[in-house]
Design a protein around this motif. Structure first.
Motif, PDB file in Angstrom:
ATOM      1  N   THR A  58       0.835  -1.196   0.000  1.00 27.82           N
ATOM      2  CA  THR A  58       0.000   0.000   0.000  1.00 27.82           C
ATOM      3  C   THR A  58       0.869   1.245   0.000  1.00 27.82           C
ATOM      4  N   TYR A  60       0.377   5.749   0.599  1.00 28.39           N
ATOM      5  CA  TYR A  60      -0.540   6.820   0.981  1.00 28.39           C
ATOM      6  C   TYR A  60       0.056   8.186   0.701  1.00 28.39           C
ATOM      7  N   LYS A  65      -1.605   9.947   5.570  1.00 28.72           N
ATOM      8  CA  LYS A  65      -0.845   8.870   6.196  1.00 28.72           C
ATOM      9  C   LYS A  65      -1.111   8.843   7.700  1.00 28.72           C
ATOM     10  N   THR A  69      -6.770   4.132   5.803  1.00 29.98           N
ATOM     11  CA  THR A  69      -6.286   2.778   5.538  1.00 29.98           C
ATOM     12  C   THR A  69      -7.026   2.215   4.335  1.00 29.98           C
ATOM     13  N   SER A  71      -7.797  -1.034   1.821  1.00 28.19           N
ATOM     14  CA  SER A  71      -7.826  -2.489   1.897  1.00 28.19           C
ATOM     15  C   SER A  71      -8.396  -3.046   0.607  1.00 28.19           C
TER      16      SER A  71
END
Length: 127
Positions: A58, A60, A65, A69, A71
């Protein structure tokens, strides 16, 4: 060609949380790297978060950050964006994007890397 449909946007107070979802139809979901971008009024579309083909990597934007999150659920053919500690400057239309790739671990952070986009979902954070 894949179709992407975002959901989960809405109005939230500063400091609150929201979870966005993006459902994909068409294509082979597990072969796609995915990302979230956002666009605020009068501003250019900007990168928020990205996830690799296999869901293992992943990336960001610095501005999110530690608060957001991303997913990827290959079984449910969706990606999510859990957003916490929201700020008024997070207000924007959030877009889901997909890129077919054979690179399982690669992530892509430029809008020009993606060929398929959802219609967007509005997130508004009040102060």
């Amino acid at each position: 060609q894949v179709q992407l449909v975002e959901s989960g946007g809405g109005l939230v107070q500063a400091g609150g949380s929201l979870k966005l979802s993006c459902a994909q139809s068409g294509g082979t979901f597990s072969s796609y790297a995915m990302a979230w971008f956002r666009q605020a009024p009068g501003k250019e579309r900007e990168f928020v978060a990205a996830v690799s083909w296999n869901g293992g990597n992943t990336n960001y934007a610095d501005s999110v950050k530690g608060r957001f999150t991303i997913s990827k659920d290959n079984a449910r053919v969706t990606i999510g964006l859990q957003m916490a500690s929201l700020k008024p400057e997070d207000t924007a239309v959030y877009y889901c994007a997909a890129r077919r790739t054979v690179l399982r671990s690669s992530i892509f952070t430029s809008a020009s890397d993606y060929g398929d986009w959802g219609q967007g979902t509005q997130v508004t954070v009040s102060s």
